[in-house]
Motif scaffolding. Structure first.
Motif, PDB file in Angstrom:
ATOM      1  N   LEU A  93       0.849  -1.193   0.000  1.00 41.06           N
ATOM      2  CA  LEU A  93       0.000   0.000   0.000  1.00 41.06           C
ATOM      3  C   LEU A  93       0.882   1.239   0.000  1.00 41.06           C
ATOM      4  CD1 LEU A  93      -2.975   0.961   0.121  1.00 41.06           C
ATOM      5  CD2 LEU A  93      -2.681   1.149   2.601  1.00 41.06           C
ATOM      6  N   GLU A  94       0.909   1.928  -1.126  1.00 47.33           N
ATOM      7  CA  GLU A  94       1.734   3.132  -1.236  1.00 47.33           C
ATOM      8  C   GLU A  94       0.837   4.357  -1.119  1.00 47.33           C
ATOM      9  OE1 GLU A  94       3.743   2.573  -4.939  1.00 47.33           O
ATOM     10  OE2 GLU A  94       1.904   2.494  -6.112  1.00 47.33           O
ATOM     11  N   GLY A  95       1.236   5.497  -1.721  1.00 49.84           N
ATOM     12  CA  GLY A  95       0.472   6.727  -1.577  1.00 49.84           C
ATOM     13  C   GLY A  95      -0.973   6.628  -2.034  1.00 49.84           C
ATOM     14  N   PRO A  96      -1.216   6.389  -3.329  1.00 50.55           N
ATOM     15  CA  PRO A  96      -2.592   6.409  -3.836  1.00 50.55           C
ATOM     16  C   PRO A  96      -3.389   5.142  -3.594  1.00 50.55           C
ATOM     17  CG  PRO A  96      -1.053   6.026  -5.640  1.00 50.55           C
ATOM     18  CD  PRO A  96      -0.213   6.283  -4.408  1.00 50.55           C
ATOM     19  N   GLY A  97      -2.776   4.059  -3.178  1.00 47.27           N
ATOM     20  CA  GLY A  97      -3.498   2.812  -2.965  1.00 47.27           C
ATOM     21  C   GLY A  97      -2.596   1.611  -3.166  1.00 47.27           C
ATOM     22  N   TRP A  98      -3.210   0.438  -3.347  1.00 49.46           N
ATOM     23  CA  TRP A  98      -2.427  -0.778  -3.544  1.00 49.46           C
ATOM     24  C   TRP A  98      -1.636  -0.715  -4.838  1.00 49.46           C
ATOM     25  CZ3 TRP A  98      -1.966  -3.489   0.633  1.00 49.46           C
ATOM     26  CH2 TRP A  98      -3.027  -3.656   1.524  1.00 49.46           C
ATOM     27  N   ALA A  99      -0.374  -1.136  -4.762  1.00 50.06           N
ATOM     28  CA  ALA A  99       0.457  -1.209  -5.957  1.00 50.06           C
ATOM     29  C   ALA A  99       0.060  -2.437  -6.773  1.00 50.06           C
ATOM     30  CB  ALA A  99       1.933  -1.293  -5.564  1.00 50.06           C
ATOM     31  N   PRO A 100       0.332  -2.419  -8.082  1.00 45.58           N
ATOM     32  CA  PRO A 100       0.044  -3.591  -8.901  1.00 45.58           C
ATOM     33  C   PRO A 100       1.002  -4.733  -8.590  1.00 45.58           C
ATOM     34  CG  PRO A 100       1.224  -1.959 -10.184  1.00 45.58           C
ATOM     35  CD  PRO A 100       0.909  -1.314  -8.866  1.00 45.58           C
ATOM     36  N   ARG A 101       0.503  -5.929  -8.726  1.00 50.18           N
ATOM     37  CA  ARG A 101       1.318  -7.116  -8.511  1.00 50.18           C
ATOM     38  C   ARG A 101       1.977  -7.502  -9.840  1.00 50.18           C
ATOM     39  NH1 ARG A 101      -0.929 -13.210  -7.388  1.00 50.18           N
ATOM     40  NH2 ARG A 101       1.004 -14.106  -6.542  1.00 50.18           N
ATOM     41  N   LYS A 102       3.292  -7.675  -9.841  1.00 53.57           N
ATOM     42  CA  LYS A 102       4.002  -8.005 -11.067  1.00 53.57           C
ATOM     43  C   LYS A 102       5.375  -8.576 -10.742  1.00 53.57           C
ATOM     44  CE  LYS A 102       6.017  -4.665 -13.372  1.00 53.57           C
ATOM     45  NZ  LYS A 102       7.433  -4.820 -12.977  1.00 53.57           N
ATOM     46  N   GLN A 103       5.995  -9.205 -11.705  1.00 56.29           N
ATOM     47  CA  GLN A 103       7.364  -9.669 -11.535  1.00 56.29           C
ATOM     48  C   GLN A 103       8.305  -8.463 -11.458  1.00 56.29           C
ATOM     49  OE1 GLN A 103       8.616 -12.517 -10.879  1.00 56.29           O
ATOM     50  NE2 GLN A 103       6.884 -13.889 -11.275  1.00 56.29           N
ATOM     51  N   GLY A 104       9.385  -8.611 -10.697  1.00 57.90           N
ATOM     52  CA  GLY A 104      10.339  -7.531 -10.553  1.00 57.90           C
ATOM     53  C   GLY A 104      11.720  -8.058 -10.218  1.00 57.90           C
ATOM     54  N   ALA A 105      12.657  -7.128 -10.083  1.00 62.73           N
ATOM     55  CA  ALA A 105      14.059  -7.507  -9.888  1.00 62.73           C
ATOM     56  C   ALA A 105      14.416  -7.756  -8.424  1.00 62.73           C
ATOM     57  CB  ALA A 105      14.961  -6.410 -10.456  1.00 62.73           C
ATOM     58  N   LEU A 106      13.601  -7.255  -7.494  1.00 62.34           N
ATOM     59  CA  LEU A 106      13.952  -7.333  -6.075  1.00 62.34           C
ATOM     60  C   LEU A 106      13.530  -8.680  -5.496  1.00 62.34           C
ATOM     61  CD1 LEU A 106      15.079  -6.033  -3.534  1.00 62.34           C
ATOM     62  CD2 LEU A 106      12.846  -4.961  -3.155  1.00 62.34           C
ATOM     63  N   THR A 107      14.515  -9.496  -5.147  1.00 65.48           N
ATOM     64  CA  THR A 107      14.263 -10.789  -4.522  1.00 65.48           C
ATOM     65  C   THR A 107      14.954 -10.841  -3.166  1.00 65.48           C
ATOM     66  OG1 THR A 107      16.191 -11.794  -5.592  1.00 65.48           O
ATOM     67  CG2 THR A 107      14.088 -11.937  -6.759  1.00 65.48           C
ATOM     68  N   MET A 108      14.403 -11.617  -2.254  1.00 68.49           N
ATOM     69  CA  MET A 108      14.983 -11.773  -0.925  1.00 68.49           C
ATOM     70  C   MET A 108      14.648 -13.151  -0.390  1.00 68.49           C
ATOM     71  SD  MET A 108      14.232  -8.104   0.933  1.00 68.49           S
ATOM     72  CE  MET A 108      12.601  -7.944   0.234  1.00 68.49           C
ATOM     73  N   VAL A 109      15.431 -13.598   0.596  1.00 71.68           N
ATOM     74  CA  VAL A 109      15.094 -14.798   1.357  1.00 71.68           C
ATOM     75  C   VAL A 109      14.579 -14.325   2.711  1.00 71.68           C
ATOM     76  CG1 VAL A 109      15.926 -16.928   2.392  1.00 71.68           C
ATOM     77  CG2 VAL A 109      16.788 -16.224   0.154  1.00 71.68           C
ATOM     78  N   TYR A 110      13.318 -14.596   2.982  1.00 74.47           N
ATOM     79  CA  TYR A 110      12.695 -14.168   4.228  1.00 74.47           C
ATOM     80  C   TYR A 110      12.882 -15.226   5.304  1.00 74.47           C
ATOM     81  CZ  TYR A 110      10.128 -10.386   1.874  1.00 74.47           C
ATOM     82  OH  TYR A 110       9.781  -9.250   1.183  1.00 74.47           O
ATOM     83  N   GLY A 111      13.029 -14.767   6.524  1.00 76.88           N
ATOM     84  CA  GLY A 111      13.127 -15.655   7.675  1.00 76.88           C
ATOM     85  C   GLY A 111      13.354 -14.819   8.920  1.00 76.88           C
ATOM     86  N   SER A 112      13.177 -15.410  10.074  1.00 77.64           N
ATOM     87  CA  SER A 112      13.404 -14.686  11.320  1.00 77.64           C
ATOM     88  C   SER A 112      14.899 -14.502  11.567  1.00 77.64           C
ATOM     89  CB  SER A 112      12.783 -15.448  12.493  1.00 77.64           C
ATOM     90  OG  SER A 112      13.511 -16.645  12.742  1.00 77.64           O
ATOM     91  N   ARG A 113      15.225 -13.510  12.377  1.00 75.66           N
ATOM     92  CA  ARG A 113      16.616 -13.338  12.801  1.00 75.66           C
ATOM     93  C   ARG A 113      17.102 -14.592  13.510  1.00 75.66           C
ATOM     94  NH1 ARG A 113      20.427  -9.378  14.523  1.00 75.66           N
ATOM     95  NH2 ARG A 113      22.116 -10.536  15.502  1.00 75.66           N
ATOM     96  N   LEU A 114      16.213 -15.246  14.236  1.00 79.65           N
ATOM     97  CA  LEU A 114      16.580 -16.472  14.947  1.00 79.65           C
ATOM     98  C   LEU A 114      17.089 -17.525  13.978  1.00 79.65           C
ATOM     99  CD1 LEU A 114      13.471 -16.812  17.303  1.00 79.65           C
ATOM    100  CD2 LEU A 114      15.641 -15.696  17.801  1.00 79.65           C
ATOM    101  N   LEU A 115      16.362 -17.712  12.878  1.00 77.93           N
ATOM    102  CA  LEU A 115      16.741 -18.739  11.911  1.00 77.93           C
ATOM    103  C   LEU A 115      18.015 -18.352  11.181  1.00 77.93           C
ATOM    104  CD1 LEU A 115      15.799 -21.408  10.506  1.00 77.93           C
ATOM    105  CD2 LEU A 115      14.875 -19.921   8.697  1.00 77.93           C
ATOM    106  N   ILE A 116      18.093 -17.097  10.734  1.00 75.63           N
ATOM    107  CA  ILE A 116      19.266 -16.629   9.990  1.00 75.63           C
ATOM    108  C   ILE A 116      20.534 -16.832  10.811  1.00 75.63           C
ATOM    109  CG2 ILE A 116      20.376 -14.550   9.066  1.00 75.63           C
ATOM    110  CD1 ILE A 116      17.499 -13.552   8.400  1.00 75.63           C
ATOM    111  N   GLU A 117      20.469 -16.514  12.106  1.00 72.61           N
ATOM    112  CA  GLU A 117      21.641 -16.639  12.971  1.00 72.61           C
ATOM    113  C   GLU A 117      21.931 -18.091  13.329  1.00 72.61           C
ATOM    114  OE1 GLU A 117      22.649 -15.230  17.446  1.00 72.61           O
ATOM    115  OE2 GLU A 117      22.226 -13.616  15.998  1.00 72.61           O
ATOM    116  N   ARG A 118      20.884 -18.875  13.572  1.00 74.44           N
ATOM    117  CA  ARG A 118      21.106 -20.273  13.966  1.00 74.44           C
ATOM    118  C   ARG A 118      21.765 -21.064  12.844  1.00 74.44           C
ATOM    119  NH1 ARG A 118      19.484 -25.161  11.994  1.00 74.44           N
ATOM    120  NH2 ARG A 118      17.289 -24.606  11.956  1.00 74.44           N
ATOM    121  N   VAL A 119      21.325 -20.843  11.601  1.00 71.31           N
ATOM    122  CA  VAL A 119      21.930 -21.550  10.470  1.00 71.31           C
ATOM    123  C   VAL A 119      23.403 -21.165  10.339  1.00 71.31           C
ATOM    124  CG1 VAL A 119      21.889 -21.846   7.963  1.00 71.31           C
ATOM    125  CG2 VAL A 119      19.751 -21.836   9.253  1.00 71.31           C
ATOM    126  N   LEU A 120      23.705 -19.881  10.530  1.00 69.27           N
ATOM    127  CA  LEU A 120      25.105 -19.448  10.453  1.00 69.27           C
ATOM    128  C   LEU A 120      25.912 -20.002  11.617  1.00 69.27           C
ATOM    129  CD1 LEU A 120      27.271 -17.820   9.034  1.00 69.27           C
ATOM    130  CD2 LEU A 120      26.506 -15.791  10.291  1.00 69.27           C
TER     131      LEU A 120
END
Length: 485
Positions: A93-120
């Motif tokens: 939800l940006e200024g004027p309303g919901w943004a359109p859903r589409k493919q894009g360049a920004l990718t990430m791996v989501y997870g909790s800090r707990l998981l990110i640190e435990r795996v490391l």
């Protein structure tokens, strides 16, 4: 080539763990001193109170950790981390309303800090020559002829001393190493600070099973940007809000603000959710099961200890993570910056023939260059607030310019990125600290894309619609060119 017998890492969090991977090939023994008893599983602990809030491990940070620990990202995903594409998997939800859903360049791996640190931490425990000393408190450093040659720490058996060829300060924002260096006769480094009085609160939820959710809950991540309206509205409209996905079919509901009062109890948290810019966020909370109390954090100031500007670099010690450069955590730069410093440390150790004055000065100089991009991003946002304090506070006329330019510039970038794959790629690089915002804004191709987008917008000829009704459910239509469905 071995450069010493022992390295001692002060702190066993993300910065210290990354640093352990950096130095292990170059010494016979690495000892990590950690105040907490480290859990075997992904659990909260006293030394990382911020683990209760959302964390981003940006692409630049993941690459840095992968360079130190090949296969780390695969391990993280196997343990429950979720690789997502932000523009496809986020209801935004940006200024004027919901943004359109589409493919894009920004990718990430989501997870909790707990998981990110435990795996490391699991990867570090597997390194030969690495030893964890848990439940101990670092109490001081040992110096000889102006060089750090060891540390003192206290545990159940009393105070102990460890000699070290290299000490790594990963003690975080509250590190006392700078004070200990001054007490030993060293110079005090100049410090840059900026505190925009950011406060954020989080609560954890078990979310409905994907098989039982309604079709409108297509999203994994929901983001509500602060309002751009100047009229009277609830404080909650000025919050930056996340329903942030983590492993185990869970999400973290998080509200953040700059200089505003924040809810502290579960009742206040629920009431604030009722006043957000869209009822869809509260609907997601209501459909989920809360599993925690409300967690609040105020320690969010930016602080850069400029060891690189001392006449002579401290010898025998390097600094990683928040102990040298701490950022407003709301921008998600801390873990990635720490990992980048550790990767740089590995590179400079690999090129070194000795841990001499040249090595320490060179490392600080190169590390300062790496900090320029994330520090510049933090300053660009936080300097615009009247509530900000610190050495980097902007004059009133600069704040007025920043306040006038921030939203129009943000809307230009996000709008053009929807229409232009090149701008989308550059914006992803800026978000992931692979490129500075200045470099992006001076790129001729980017400037051309901005001009083309503004011309299209002037004649209402945008290729992708946006500004969908923010009171309604986020639209799930895929507006990727050629794939709209």
């Amino acid at each position: 080539m071995k450069l010493g017998k022992r390295a001692v890492i002060l702190g066993g969090s993300m910065a210290g763990l990354s640093a352990a991977g950096a130095v292990a090939p170059y010494v016979d023994e690495v000892i990590i001193l950690e105040r907490d008893e480290l859990p075997a599983e992904a659990q909260h602990r006293r030394g990382v109170p911020q683990s209760k809030h959302p964390h981003f491990l940006l692409n630049s940070g993941r690459r840095a950790i992968n360079a130190l620990f090949p296969g780390y990202e695969d391990d993280l995903i196997a343990a429950g981390g979720m690789p997502l594409t932000a523009s496809m998997d986020t209801a935004y939800l940006e200024g004027p309303g919901w943004a359109p859903r589409k493919q894009g360049a920004l990718t990430m791996v989501y997870g909790s800090r707990l998981l990110i640190e435990r795996v490391l931490r699991d990867r570090v425990r597997a390194l030969p020559g690495v030893v964890f000393r848990e439940g101990v408190t670092v109490t001081g450093i040992e110096t000889k002829d102006g060089r750090v040659v060891g540390v003192r720490f206290a545990g159940a058996s009393g105070e102990e001393r460890l000699e070290a060829d290299l000490v790594v300060d990963a003690l975080g924002r509250g590190s006392s190493v700078s004070d200990w260096l001054v007490a030993a006769g060293g110079a005090e480094p100049p410090v840059k600070t900026l505190d925009a009085k950011v406060t954020y609160v989080s609560r954890w939820y078990d979310i409905p099973d994907p098989k039982t959710r309604s079709a409108s809950w297509w999203w994994q991540h929901m983001v509500l940007m602060p309002s751009q309206e100047k009229d009277d509205h609830p404080d909650e409209h000025d919050y930056l809000v996340n329903f942030f996905p983590i492993e185990g079919n869970r999400s973290i509901a998080c509200f953040g603000s700059w200089g505003l009062p924040m809810p502290k109890t579960t009742e206040e948290f629920e009431a604030s959710a009722d006043r957000l810019r869209t009822p869809q966020f509260k609907a997601a909370m209501t459909a989920s099961e809360p599993t925690s109390e409300v967690h609040l954090t105020r320690s969010t100031g930016n602080k850069w200890r400029r060891y690189d500007r001392l006449p002579k670099a401290p010898l025998g010690v390097v600094f990683v993570g928040d102990s040298i450069c701490a950022f407003n955590p709301f921008y998600g730069q801390g873990m990635s910056s720490a990992a980048i410093s550790a990767r740089l440390l590995r590179e400079r150790l690999d090129a070194a023939s000795a841990l001499d004055e040249r090595f320490f000065a060179d490392f600080l100089k190169r590390q300062a260059k790496e900090f320029q991009v994330p520090w510049g991003m933090a300053m660009a946002r936080d300097r615009g607030y009247e509530c900000a304090t610190g050495t980097e506070v902007a004059p009133a006329w600069v704040r007025r310019i920043l306040a006038a330019m921030t939203w129009p510039m943000f809307n230009l970038i996000t709008g053009a990125a929807r229409e232009d794959a090149v701008i989308d790629e550059h914006f992803a690089r800026v978000f992931n600290m692979d490129e500075s915002i200045v470099a992006m804004m001076l790129n001729p191709r980017v400037l051309f894309g901005f001009a083309r987008y503004k011309l299209r917008a002037w004649f209402r000829r945008e290729r992708i619609p946006y500004g969908f009704d923010g009171q309604a459910e986020p639209p799930g239509t895929n507006w990727t060119p050629g794939l709209a469905s």
